[in-house]
Design a protein around this motif. Structure first.
Motif, PDB file in Angstrom:
ATOM      1  N   ALA A  88       1.036  -0.969   0.107  1.00  0.00           N
ATOM      2  CA  ALA A  88      -0.096  -0.459   0.019  1.00  0.00           C
ATOM      3  C   ALA A  88       1.081   1.245  -0.499  1.00  0.00           C
ATOM      4  N   GLY A  89       2.400   1.203   0.918  1.00  0.00           N
ATOM      5  CA  GLY A  89       2.802   2.091   0.925  1.00  0.00           C
ATOM      6  C   GLY A  89       3.408   2.361  -0.650  1.00  0.00           C
ATOM      7  N   TRP A  90       3.821   1.704  -1.046  1.00  0.00           N
ATOM      8  CA  TRP A  90       4.146   2.030  -2.690  1.00  0.00           C
ATOM      9  C   TRP A  90       3.820   2.472  -3.492  1.00  0.00           C
ATOM     10  N   ALA A  91       2.310   1.689  -3.018  1.00  0.00           N
ATOM     11  CA  ALA A  91       1.130   2.080  -4.630  1.00  0.00           C
ATOM     12  C   ALA A  91       1.008   3.766  -4.542  1.00  0.00           C
ATOM     13  N   ALA A  92       0.607   4.286  -3.322  1.00  0.00           N
ATOM     14  CA  ALA A  92       0.606   5.394  -2.945  1.00  0.00           C
ATOM     15  C   ALA A  92       2.035   6.798  -3.231  1.00  0.00           C
ATOM     16  N   LEU A  93       2.519   5.996  -4.198  1.00  0.00           N
ATOM     17  CA  LEU A  93       4.182   7.227  -4.714  1.00  0.00           C
ATOM     18  C   LEU A  93       3.681   7.068  -6.453  1.00  0.00           C
ATOM     19  N   ASP A  94       4.546   8.371  -6.992  1.00  0.00           N
ATOM     20  CA  ASP A  94       4.448   8.450  -8.007  1.00  0.00           C
ATOM     21  C   ASP A  94       5.338   9.435  -7.952  1.00  0.00           C
ATOM     22  N   GLY A  95       5.901   9.157  -9.704  1.00  0.00           N
ATOM     23  CA  GLY A  95       7.015   9.542 -10.575  1.00  0.00           C
ATOM     24  C   GLY A  95       8.503   9.067 -10.115  1.00  0.00           C
ATOM     25  N   ALA A 121      10.971   9.107  -5.265  1.00  0.00           N
ATOM     26  CA  ALA A 121       9.604   9.235  -5.649  1.00  0.00           C
ATOM     27  C   ALA A 121       8.825  10.644  -4.808  1.00  0.00           C
ATOM     28  N   GLY A 122       7.629  10.585  -5.290  1.00  0.00           N
ATOM     29  CA  GLY A 122       6.625  11.823  -4.831  1.00  0.00           C
ATOM     30  C   GLY A 122       5.396  10.765  -4.040  1.00  0.00           C
ATOM     31  N   ARG A 123       4.844  11.692  -3.096  1.00  0.00           N
ATOM     32  CA  ARG A 123       3.372  10.859  -2.869  1.00  0.00           C
ATOM     33  C   ARG A 123       2.945  11.741  -2.737  1.00  0.00           C
ATOM     34  N   PRO A 124       1.562  11.977  -3.710  1.00  0.00           N
ATOM     35  CA  PRO A 124       1.134  13.478  -3.855  1.00  0.00           C
ATOM     36  C   PRO A 124      -0.357  13.253  -2.477  1.00  0.00           C
ATOM     37  N   CYS A 125      -0.587  12.475  -1.993  1.00  0.00           N
ATOM     38  CA  CYS A 125      -1.177  12.216  -0.866  1.00  0.00           C
ATOM     39  C   CYS A 125      -1.067  13.311   0.227  1.00  0.00           C
ATOM     40  N   ASP A 126       0.396  13.706   0.484  1.00  0.00           N
ATOM     41  CA  ASP A 126       1.025  14.886   1.377  1.00  0.00           C
ATOM     42  C   ASP A 126       2.103  15.646   1.404  1.00  0.00           C
ATOM     43  N   GLU A 153      16.952  17.411  -5.348  1.00  0.00           N
ATOM     44  CA  GLU A 153      17.150  19.115  -7.045  1.00  0.00           C
ATOM     45  C   GLU A 153      15.357  18.289  -7.256  1.00  0.00           C
ATOM     46  N   GLY A 154      15.246  16.974  -6.864  1.00  0.00           N
ATOM     47  CA  GLY A 154      14.235  16.359  -7.987  1.00  0.00           C
ATOM     48  C   GLY A 154      12.793  16.816  -6.759  1.00  0.00           C
ATOM     49  N   SER A 155      13.115  17.292  -5.504  1.00  0.00           N
ATOM     50  CA  SER A 155      12.044  17.211  -4.211  1.00  0.00           C
ATOM     51  C   SER A 155      11.435  18.815  -4.803  1.00  0.00           C
ATOM     52  N   GLY A 156      12.001  19.462  -5.424  1.00  0.00           N
ATOM     53  CA  GLY A 156      12.141  21.114  -5.109  1.00  0.00           C
ATOM     54  C   GLY A 156      12.080  21.721  -3.747  1.00  0.00           C
ATOM     55  N   ALA A 157      11.249  22.586  -3.235  1.00  0.00           N
ATOM     56  CA  ALA A 157      11.087  22.904  -2.006  1.00  0.00           C
ATOM     57  C   ALA A 157      10.083  22.099  -1.123  1.00  0.00           C
ATOM     58  N   ARG A 158       9.666  20.542  -1.411  1.00  0.00           N
ATOM     59  CA  ARG A 158       9.273  19.800  -0.521  1.00  0.00           C
ATOM     60  C   ARG A 158       9.849  19.054   0.930  1.00  0.00           C
ATOM     61  N   LEU A 159       8.665  18.554   1.511  1.00  0.00           N
ATOM     62  CA  LEU A 159       8.876  18.462   2.929  1.00  0.00           C
ATOM     63  C   LEU A 159       9.446  16.445   2.091  1.00  0.00           C
ATOM     64  N   VAL A 160      10.896  16.499   2.770  1.00  0.00           N
ATOM     65  CA  VAL A 160      11.064  15.233   2.318  1.00  0.00           C
ATOM     66  C   VAL A 160      11.706  13.802   3.358  1.00  0.00           C
ATOM     67  N   TYR A 161      11.295  12.682   3.360  1.00  0.00           N
ATOM     68  CA  TYR A 161      11.329  11.877   4.392  1.00  0.00           C
ATOM     69  C   TYR A 161      12.684  10.846   2.985  1.00  0.00           C
ATOM     70  N   ALA A 162      13.865  10.632   4.401  1.00  0.00           N
ATOM     71  CA  ALA A 162      14.694   9.361   3.601  1.00  0.00           C
ATOM     72  C   ALA A 162      14.205   7.981   4.190  1.00  0.00           C
ATOM     73  N   PHE A 163      14.259   6.526   3.906  1.00  0.00           N
ATOM     74  CA  PHE A 163      14.049   5.758   3.910  1.00  0.00           C
ATOM     75  C   PHE A 163      13.016   5.343   4.417  1.00  0.00           C
ATOM     76  N   PRO A 164      11.768   5.879   4.124  1.00  0.00           N
ATOM     77  CA  PRO A 164      10.918   6.022   5.495  1.00  0.00           C
ATOM     78  C   PRO A 164      10.249   4.196   4.805  1.00  0.00           C
ATOM     79  N   LEU A 165      10.475   3.647   3.686  1.00  0.00           N
ATOM     80  CA  LEU A 165       9.522   2.314   3.194  1.00  0.00           C
ATOM     81  C   LEU A 165      10.259   0.837   3.383  1.00  0.00           C
TER      82      LEU A 165
END
Length: 297
Positions: free
Chosen positions: A57-64, A84-89, A115-127
């Protein structure tokens, strides 16, 4: 082995290609923790495609999903990162990164991920990816340079888990009578329950071994029970079940960031250490807050 990128000139980044498979599998083998399976081409293919049985489910929620390799003019692969990005948050995720813990390679790959994250919140190694047996997080000791590279660009710790391992069988452990065994599907294995007057006092889930390695999940004891007899005895039963499945060793992920106020990770750790478990490493998940425009990197 630590690859010095400076002797090859400026590091180069490009998308992963199928021709990189053998070199990347070597890289993954170099970073493998004890108790984890040797990564196969099939496992790598699942990780690249964004599939993982540990958290579908966690991986299915990712995009790009994007996977980038760091290569050198001699054709070597100095590192790889998957993001990857996570559209839900609206968060960006660094999903896995391997570089033989080279400081230069880690810094370069993390910079590309940001670079790919822009100014967004970033998580490292959450899954947990398909590359491991349910492992979530960055090994703190094995990947010290990578950890330092993350801290240097504003990441902070979010969660911590102890990764423990034991050879089987373990002699001299106590065992409990009247333990109920039930089949489980996810993960495939058995649930052990200790009941009294219809109430569950303790339970554990063991996962069938893969490559001779089993997993003990969620060994829990009711908070109003006292002493080590119940958890240690149930652990003895759980390890016997794994031996019956053919396991030669077992691993445990002991979450130290559990939000249950009655959860006592120190007591759980004492139980495992008494049963001859050895701490392999500590696994870290990290996060970096959104950055204002013009302050990215």
């Amino acid at each position: 082995m630590v690859i010095s990128l400076s002797r090859f000139g400026s590091p180069r980044l490009r998308p992963y290609e199928s021709a990189d498979e053998a070199a990347v599998l070597e890289l993954l083998a170099a970073d493998r923790l004890p108790g984890q399976p040797v990564c196969t081409a099939s496992m790598l293919g699942d990780a690249l495609a964004g599939r993982s049985v540990a958290d579908p489910a966690g991986w299915a929620a990712l995009d790009g999903l994007v996977t980038t390799v760091l290569w050198t003019p001699d054709g070597g692969i100095g590192g790889i990162v998957c993001c990857a990005g996570r559209p839900c948050d609206d968060a960006s995720l660094i999903l896995w990164l391997h570089c033989r813990d080279s400081s230069e390679a880690a810094a370069t790959l993390i910079a590309r991920a940001l670079e790919g994250s822009g100014a967004r919140l970033v998580y490292a190694f959450p899954l947990a990816s398909a590359l491991t047996r349910g492992l979530i997080g960055l090994p703190e000791r094995r990947s010290r340079a990578t950890h330092e590279a993350l801290l240097a660009v504003g990441f902070t710790g979010l969660g911590r888990c102890r990764y423990l391992r034991a050879e089987l069988p373990v002699a001299g452990l106590p065992h409990l009578g009247h333990v109920e065994l039930k089949d489980t599907v996810s993960p495939p294995g058995k649930r052990l329950e200790v009941r009294r007057c219809g109430r569950v006092l303790a339970q554990a889930i063991v996962e069938r071994p893969v490559g001779g390695v089993g997993v003990i999940h969620s060994l829990t004891v009711a908070p109003d029970t006292c002493g080590q007899d119940l958890p240690l005895g149930l652990l003895g039963n759980a390890m016997d079940v794994l031996v019956g499945f053919g396991a030669r060793e077992t691993i445990v992920y002991l979450d130290e960031s559990h939000d249950d106020p009655e959860w006592d990770p120190a007591a759980a750790l004492r139980t495992y250490l008494f049963a001859d478990f050895i701490e392999v490493d500590r696994l870290l998940t990290l996060t970096r807050p959104p950055t204002p425009s013009g302050m990215r990197g």
